[in-house]
Write an enzyme that holds these catalytic residues in place. Structure first.
Site, PDB file in Angstrom:
ATOM      1  N   PRO A  23      -2.374   3.306  -3.905  1.00 27.13           N
ATOM      2  CA  PRO A  23      -1.229   4.056  -3.372  1.00 27.13           C
ATOM      3  C   PRO A  23      -1.709   4.890  -2.189  1.00 27.13           C
ATOM      4  O   PRO A  23      -2.661   5.661  -2.314  1.00 27.13           O
ATOM      5  CB  PRO A  23      -0.823   4.957  -4.547  1.00 27.13           C
ATOM      6  CG  PRO A  23      -2.053   5.075  -5.394  1.00 27.13           C
ATOM      7  CD  PRO A  23      -2.836   3.825  -5.196  1.00 27.13           C
ATOM      8  N   MET A  24      -1.069   4.725  -1.030  1.00 21.93           N
ATOM      9  CA  MET A  24      -1.490   5.439   0.185  1.00 21.93           C
ATOM     10  C   MET A  24      -0.263   6.004   0.876  1.00 21.93           C
ATOM     11  O   MET A  24       0.657   5.256   1.234  1.00 21.93           O
ATOM     12  CB  MET A  24      -2.244   4.489   1.125  1.00 21.93           C
ATOM     13  CG  MET A  24      -3.541   3.949   0.537  1.00 21.93           C
ATOM     14  SD  MET A  24      -4.329   2.707   1.583  1.00 21.93           S
ATOM     15  CE  MET A  24      -3.329   1.254   1.245  1.00 21.93           C
ATOM     16  N   GLN A  79       4.028   5.315  -8.035  1.00 20.15           N
ATOM     17  CA  GLN A  79       3.243   6.525  -8.311  1.00 20.15           C
ATOM     18  C   GLN A  79       4.029   7.792  -7.953  1.00 20.15           C
ATOM     19  O   GLN A  79       4.643   7.860  -6.891  1.00 20.15           O
ATOM     20  CB  GLN A  79       1.927   6.525  -7.535  1.00 20.15           C
ATOM     21  CG  GLN A  79       1.029   7.691  -7.942  1.00 20.15           C
ATOM     22  CD  GLN A  79      -0.201   7.835  -7.091  1.00 20.15           C
ATOM     23  OE1 GLN A  79      -0.135   8.201  -5.929  1.00 20.15           O
ATOM     24  NE2 GLN A  79      -1.360   7.549  -7.683  1.00 20.15           N
ATOM     25  N   CYS A 108      -5.120  13.154  -5.956  1.00 17.32           N
ATOM     26  CA  CYS A 108      -5.002  13.608  -4.565  1.00 17.32           C
ATOM     27  C   CYS A 108      -5.774  14.910  -4.375  1.00 17.32           C
ATOM     28  O   CYS A 108      -5.479  15.912  -5.044  1.00 17.32           O
ATOM     29  CB  CYS A 108      -3.537  13.809  -4.176  1.00 17.32           C
ATOM     30  SG  CYS A 108      -3.344  14.339  -2.452  1.00 17.32           S
ATOM     31  N   LYS A 147      -4.052   7.873 -12.322  1.00 23.35           N
ATOM     32  CA  LYS A 147      -5.154   7.712 -11.354  1.00 23.35           C
ATOM     33  C   LYS A 147      -5.842   9.064 -11.253  1.00 23.35           C
ATOM     34  O   LYS A 147      -5.206  10.066 -10.919  1.00 23.35           O
ATOM     35  CB  LYS A 147      -4.631   7.264  -9.991  1.00 23.35           C
ATOM     36  CG  LYS A 147      -5.729   6.985  -8.968  1.00 23.35           C
ATOM     37  CD  LYS A 147      -5.142   6.400  -7.683  1.00 23.35           C
ATOM     38  CE  LYS A 147      -6.251   5.978  -6.727  1.00 23.35           C
ATOM     39  NZ  LYS A 147      -6.955   7.119  -6.133  1.00 23.35           N
ATOM     40  N   HIS A 175     -11.254   7.105  -9.629  1.00 28.61           N
ATOM     41  CA  HIS A 175     -11.889   7.242  -8.321  1.00 28.61           C
ATOM     42  C   HIS A 175     -13.197   8.004  -8.552  1.00 28.61           C
ATOM     43  O   HIS A 175     -13.170   9.143  -9.010  1.00 28.61           O
ATOM     44  CB  HIS A 175     -10.971   8.007  -7.367  1.00 28.61           C
ATOM     45  CG  HIS A 175     -11.473   8.036  -5.957  1.00 28.61           C
ATOM     46  ND1 HIS A 175     -10.644   8.245  -4.879  1.00 28.61           N
ATOM     47  CD2 HIS A 175     -12.717   7.867  -5.436  1.00 28.61           C
ATOM     48  CE1 HIS A 175     -11.358   8.209  -3.765  1.00 28.61           C
ATOM     49  NE2 HIS A 175     -12.616   7.994  -4.083  1.00 28.61           N
ATOM     50  N   ASN A 208     -12.252   2.712  -8.280  1.00 29.34           N
ATOM     51  CA  ASN A 208     -11.860   3.003  -6.902  1.00 29.34           C
ATOM     52  C   ASN A 208     -13.013   3.751  -6.223  1.00 29.34           C
ATOM     53  O   ASN A 208     -13.511   4.731  -6.764  1.00 29.34           O
ATOM     54  CB  ASN A 208     -10.581   3.839  -6.898  1.00 29.34           C
ATOM     55  CG  ASN A 208     -10.050   4.132  -5.507  1.00 29.34           C
ATOM     56  OD1 ASN A 208      -9.414   5.158  -5.288  1.00 29.34           O
ATOM     57  ND2 ASN A 208     -10.296   3.274  -4.547  1.00 29.34           N
ATOM     58  N   ALA A 232      -8.578   1.177  -0.812  1.00 35.07           N
ATOM     59  CA  ALA A 232      -7.675   1.913   0.083  1.00 35.07           C
ATOM     60  C   ALA A 232      -8.154   1.750   1.520  1.00 35.07           C
ATOM     61  O   ALA A 232      -7.615   0.953   2.275  1.00 35.07           O
ATOM     62  CB  ALA A 232      -7.614   3.384  -0.318  1.00 35.07           C
ATOM     63  N   GLU A 233      -9.192   2.492   1.888  1.00 33.62           N
ATOM     64  CA  GLU A 233      -9.708   2.457   3.268  1.00 33.62           C
ATOM     65  C   GLU A 233     -10.131   1.046   3.670  1.00 33.62           C
ATOM     66  O   GLU A 233      -9.840   0.577   4.756  1.00 33.62           O
ATOM     67  CB  GLU A 233     -10.891   3.419   3.391  1.00 33.62           C
ATOM     68  CG  GLU A 233     -11.299   3.704   4.818  1.00 33.62           C
ATOM     69  CD  GLU A 233     -10.700   5.000   5.358  1.00 33.62           C
ATOM     70  OE1 GLU A 233     -10.645   5.125   6.597  1.00 33.62           O
ATOM     71  OE2 GLU A 233     -10.305   5.861   4.569  1.00 33.62           O
TER      72      GLU A 233
END
Length: 475
Positions: A23-24, A79, A108, A147, A175, A208, A232-233
């Site tokens: 999720p971004m 999310q 986050c 997450k 993560h 992650n 993600a990145e």
């Protein structure tokens, strides 16, 4: 049909997904998810949605989920960020018919999450998280997932994961960085933490962090034993990562723009994706960076992308046999490849390596390197300066410390001046506040008005009076 849980949910509903797009915010929109699915992604998440806004704003629901319904875009996990059990569940109930699971963002690390009290800044509030997950698990028709980020201590991270599992979490994405590891201080994600969590829980786990190519995916699964890997990145710089390919940038850029034409999204999302895809090329052809930043239409962005493609083809035609990529890149700049975020400068070791973002920004400012936001402001206003010594000095309000009005009769800012002028029925011409003048005018106007004569009451039987009552009609 009963709600599937744990490994049954992962294998049946999610199809045993191993390749996952993270999720971004403003980046994992429908068009990008469809592009990623075409190139090996087996599961996608929506961008993080604010539960409170999702409940109260019908347009927000429409723009971020309801209008993005597409049969090709499944399985899909929505999310949310939230810090209240009832709010989280209400938002999830509005979204559950459009997805396969609901995810709670507990990862986050950004300042906006700290101010809003959500994401990784809830990781110490275990009682609250238990109530949120438990209520969602009871009320929703789809599974609830989480997450998270890790704690520095492995044993505390394991207990954290077990608490979430016990509360009703059916799938956990870990993560492998702490909430302090972000931006220039990201560092390397700890797969040891992820491995320990995987061994300690009886639900599927996604890893992650540190995923830049397909080899990383395979190595992570082998080293940690997780069921899937989230990127993600790495995905933003190479959407074909899960295919194990590194195609020419323009191939994926053109395909993405075609999808956007079918499934429109805000231009800012498109521009951001093109900046990521063309990142290494824009270091070479920097004049086109400004062009990409300035264009106001989708076709304008497509034209700049086409120009970049032509520049790359010219570079290829001039390439000499045996020539190697410059700048330490694994491939030439026109090939999709990982982006490695630069870490803090070597000088930071003197202070034990713990340096804040503010300190880094100040250090960058001292060498005339502007942040991206400042570069944008400079682009809009070439005469703008960021030298603190050139900033105008403002006198402060006597009460609150904000800049005072230059012509304020009370030496206050406008807010404080308005309160005082109202309380004292006074004027402040400097702030355009005329309470005293308006009151005087009002009183003068009332005094000048002629008094209205009170109407005389008519007697019965006279014109306008009551009719006479005859005899004993009222007796």
């Amino acid at each position: 049909m009963p709600k599937l849980q744990g490994f049954e949910f992962w294998s049946c509903t999610l199809g045993g997904a191993r390749h996952v797009v993270a999720p971004m915010v403003d980046q994992s929109e429908l068009a990008w998810r469809l592009l990623s699915r075409r190139h090996g992604a087996q599961l996608c998440y929506t961008p993080m949605l604010h539960a409170q806004v999702f409940i109260r704003d019908a347009n927000y629901r429409k723009e971020n989920l309801y209008c993005d319904v597409c049969p090709e875009d499944r399985p899909l996990i929505v999310q949310f960020c939230a810090n209240d059990p009832e709010v989280f569940v209400q938002a999830a109930l509005l979204a559950q018919d459009y997805c396969d699971a609901i995810d709670l963002n507990l990862g986050c690390p950004q300042m906006i999450a700290k101010r809003g009290h959500y994401g990784a800044f809830l990781q110490e509030e275990w009682d609250l998280l238990q109530r949120m997950i438990l209520l969602a698990h009871e009320k929703l028709s789809v599974p609830v997932t989480c997450k998270i980020r890790v704690f520095p201590e492995i044993d505390k991270t394991v207990r954290y994961a077990q608490m979430l599992e016990k509360a009703g979490c059916q799938l956990l994405t870990v993560h492998g960085r702490t909430k302090e590891q972000k931006g220039p201080l990201s560092g390397t994600a700890s797969w040891e933490h992820i491995k320990a969590v995987r061994k300690a829980v009886a639900i599927p786990v996604f890893a992650n962090g540190n995923i830049q190519c397909l080899r990383d995916v395979e190595r992570c699964i082998q080293d940690t034993g997780v069921q899937g890997v989230m990127s993600a990145e790495g995905n933003l710089h190479n959407p074909a990562l899960f295919e194990g390919r590194s195609p020419a940038v323009w191939e994926l850029a053109e395909e993405y723009l075609d999808i956007v034409r079918q499934h429109p999204c805000p231009l800012s999302y498109v521009r951001a994706h093109l900046f990521k895809l063309w990142h290494h090329t824009l270091q070479v052809h920097q004049q086109l960076r400004e062009e990409l930043a300035k264009v106001k239409t989708l076709e304008g962005i497509a034209a700049v992308s086409q120009d970049l493609k032509l520049r790359c083809q010219e570079d290829i035609s001039r390439q000499k046999e045996g020539e190697k990529p410059s700048g330490g890149l694994p491939f030439f700049h026109w090939i999709c490849q990982p982006y490695f975020r630069p870490g803090p400068r070597e000088g930071s070791k003197e202070s034990g390596g713990a340096r804040g973002k503010r300190a880094l920004e100040e250090e960058e400012g001292s060498t005339d390197v502007l942040s991206k936001n400042k570069q944008k402001k400079k682009l809009r206003n070439p005469h703008k300066t960021f030298d603190p010594s050139l900033k105008p000095k403002y006198a402060k309000c006597d009460q609150c410390g904000n800049p005072k009005g230059n012509r304020c009769v009370f030496n206050l800012c406008r807010g404080c001046c308005k309160k005082r002028a109202f309380k004292e029925t006074a004027d402040c011409p400097g702030h355009g506040l005329l309470f005293k003048t308006k009151l005087e005018k009002s009183l003068a106007w009332k005094g000048a008005q002629p008094r209205l004569q009170e109407p005389q009451q008519a007697r019965p039987g006279e014109p306008g009076g009551f009719p006479e009552v005859v005899g004993s009609a009222l007796a």
